[in-house]
Write an enzyme that holds these catalytic residues in place. Sequence first.
Site, PDB file in Angstrom:
ATOM      1  N   THR A 176       0.852  -1.195   0.000  1.00 57.31           N
ATOM      2  CA  THR A 176       0.000   0.000   0.000  1.00 57.31           C
ATOM      3  C   THR A 176       0.887   1.244   0.000  1.00 57.31           C
ATOM      4  O   THR A 176       0.673   2.184  -0.769  1.00 57.31           O
ATOM      5  CB  THR A 176      -0.932  -0.018   1.233  1.00 57.31           C
ATOM      6  N   SER A 207       4.790  -7.285  -1.583  1.00 58.69           N
ATOM      7  CA  SER A 207       4.257  -7.331  -0.219  1.00 58.69           C
ATOM      8  C   SER A 207       4.688  -8.627   0.460  1.00 58.69           C
ATOM      9  O   SER A 207       4.570  -9.704  -0.136  1.00 58.69           O
ATOM     10  CB  SER A 207       2.729  -7.265  -0.291  1.00 58.69           C
ATOM     11  N   THR A 246      13.678   3.997  11.268  1.00 55.37           N
ATOM     12  CA  THR A 246      14.451   2.809  11.650  1.00 55.37           C
ATOM     13  C   THR A 246      13.812   1.570  11.035  1.00 55.37           C
ATOM     14  O   THR A 246      12.590   1.404  11.081  1.00 55.37           O
ATOM     15  CB  THR A 246      14.494   2.687  13.189  1.00 55.37           C
ATOM     16  N   CYS A 267      -9.986  -6.945   1.310  1.00 55.29           N
ATOM     17  CA  CYS A 267      -9.999  -5.599   1.884  1.00 55.29           C
ATOM     18  C   CYS A 267     -11.379  -4.980   1.754  1.00 55.29           C
ATOM     19  O   CYS A 267     -11.743  -4.093   2.498  1.00 55.29           O
ATOM     20  CB  CYS A 267      -9.008  -4.680   1.173  1.00 55.29           C
TER      21      CYS A 267
HETATM   22  N1  PMP Z   1      -1.935  -4.713  -4.299  1.00 55.01           N
HETATM   23  C1  PMP Z   1      -2.608  -5.852  -4.424  1.00 55.01           C
HETATM   24  C2  PMP Z   1      -2.903  -6.401  -5.783  1.00 55.01           C
HETATM   25  C3  PMP Z   1      -3.044  -6.529  -3.279  1.00 55.01           C
HETATM   26  O1  PMP Z   1      -3.724  -7.673  -3.407  1.00 55.01           O
HETATM   27  C4  PMP Z   1      -2.743  -5.986  -2.008  1.00 55.01           C
HETATM   28  C5  PMP Z   1      -3.192  -6.687  -0.730  1.00 55.01           C
HETATM   29  N2  PMP Z   1      -4.557  -6.930  -0.641  1.00 55.01           N
HETATM   30  C6  PMP Z   1      -2.033  -4.789  -1.935  1.00 55.01           C
HETATM   31  C7  PMP Z   1      -1.638  -4.182  -3.105  1.00 55.01           C
HETATM   32  C8  PMP Z   1      -1.684  -4.145  -0.626  1.00 55.01           C
HETATM   33  O2  PMP Z   1      -0.602  -4.799  -0.017  1.00 55.01           O
HETATM   34  P1  PMP Z   1      -0.265  -4.586   1.534  1.00 55.01           P
HETATM   35  O3  PMP Z   1      -1.253  -5.418   2.291  1.00 55.01           O
HETATM   36  O4  PMP Z   1       1.155  -5.056   1.681  1.00 55.01           O
HETATM   37  O5  PMP Z   1      -0.375  -3.133   1.832  1.00 55.01           O
END
Ligand code: PMP
Length: 378
Positions: free
Chosen positions: A73, A195, A233, A320
Site C-alpha cells: 500500500t 508485499s 528505523t 480488503c
Molecule cells: N496490491 C494488491 C494487488 C493486493 O492484493 C494488495 C493486498 N490486498 C495490496 C496491493 C496491498 O498490499 P499490503 O497489504 O502489503 O499493503
Amino acid sequence: MTLPRLYFDHNATAPLRPEARAAMLSALDCAGNPSSVHHDGRRARALVETAREQVAALVNAKPLEVVFTSGATEANAWVAGGGWDTILASGIEHDSVRGPVAASGAQQISLAVGRCGMVSVAEIARFAFTDLRAAGRTLVMLQFANNETGIIQPVADVAAFARAHGLSLHTDAVQAAGRMPLDFKALDVDTMSLSGHKLGGPAGIGALVIRDGTRLASFLTGGGQERRRRAGTENVIGIAGFGAAAEAASLGLSGLSRLKDLRDELESNILQRTPGAVIIGTGGERLPNTTSVAVPGLTAETLVIKFDLAGVAVSAGAACSSGKVGVSHVLSAMGLAPEVARGAIRLSLGWNTSDADVRTFLDVWNTVVCARLARAVA
Ligand code: PMP
C-alpha cells in the site's frame, strides 16, 4: 469437536512459512539498530542486507533497487504521489492504487480492460497519440496479476511501449511475486511493488523496487535509511521474515505446476458438479493458484459464511473490501452481469495446499453449493 480448517484465501494473506517464522524468531534476539556502527548494529544491518538480496533475487533486481516499505500500500502510494501530470491506470487496479491516484491531483485516465480482463497496448496507444501530447510527466500503473481473478497483464509489452514513448511504468506485482517467475530487469519497468504477507512472510512489510537511475522523490525524509529514500528505523524483524519468505518462494517457483494442477482439478470438478457455474477470466493467462467462480442464483456473501461454518476460508471479491456489500469493481470493469458478479467467490491456493485439501474442499462444495442448488430447484 473442532473441525480442521482449510485455508483457501492465500491472495488475502498467505500463512506464514516456517522459514519466515524461524528468521523472525532469530531476529527478535538481535538488539541492534542497523544504523549503529557497533557489533550489534552491524548484526542488524547484516539481517537487513541479506533480506534485500533475497527479495532482489526473487524478482531478478539488483539489491540496491529494493527499498523496504511498510507494505505494498505504501509502495503504490509512493509512486502515485510522485508529482505526475497524468496517470493512466487500469480499471482493475487494487484500491491501494486507486485511492492514491484519485488523491494525486494528476489528470487521470482509466484504461479499459474489456471482457478478458486485460489492458491492451492499443488501449494505451489510443491516449498516447492524442491526449498524451499535452499530458506532461506521465505514469502508467498496471498491476501484474489481479488479486480477484488471477488474470495476468501484458506488462512486458506495455513496458516496451512506455519506454518507446517516454512514459513511466509502475507495476503492482504483489499477487504475482512467488507465484510465477518475475524478471524486473528484463521487464524494464520503472517501479514494482511487493508485499511480504502474500508470499508467506509477515504483514506490514513490503518493498518498492526502483530501477537503478529512476528519479523518484523520497517517500519519507528524516533519517538517512534506505539510501535516503525512505526514512525511519528499519523493521528488522519484518524485513528478515520477508527475506526468508522470498527465498523460500524462489525455491518453490520450480514446483508451481503442482499448484496449477491442483487448481485445474478444482475447477474441472466444480464445473462438472455445478450446473451454471462460471469460472471467470479463463480467456487469458492466469496465476496458477487463483480461481474466481460464480454460481448464478447464490450470493457470494452467503457462500463465504456457509464455507466458513463448514471450516473453509474463501473470500468474496477482495478481502480488503469484503466487508462492504456490492459488486467488485474488477468484475464490473470486465463487464460481467451483476447477477454473475454478485455470486463470485475467490479460491486461492498456495505453498501449503495439498491434494487432500482439494479433495476435502470438493466434499464441502457438494454440501454447501450443490445441495443448496438442488434444494432451490426442488
Ligand atoms: N496490491 C494488491 C494487488 C493486493 O492484493 C494488495 C493486498 N490486498 C495490496 C496491493 C496491498 O498490499 P499490503 O497489504 O502489503 O499493503
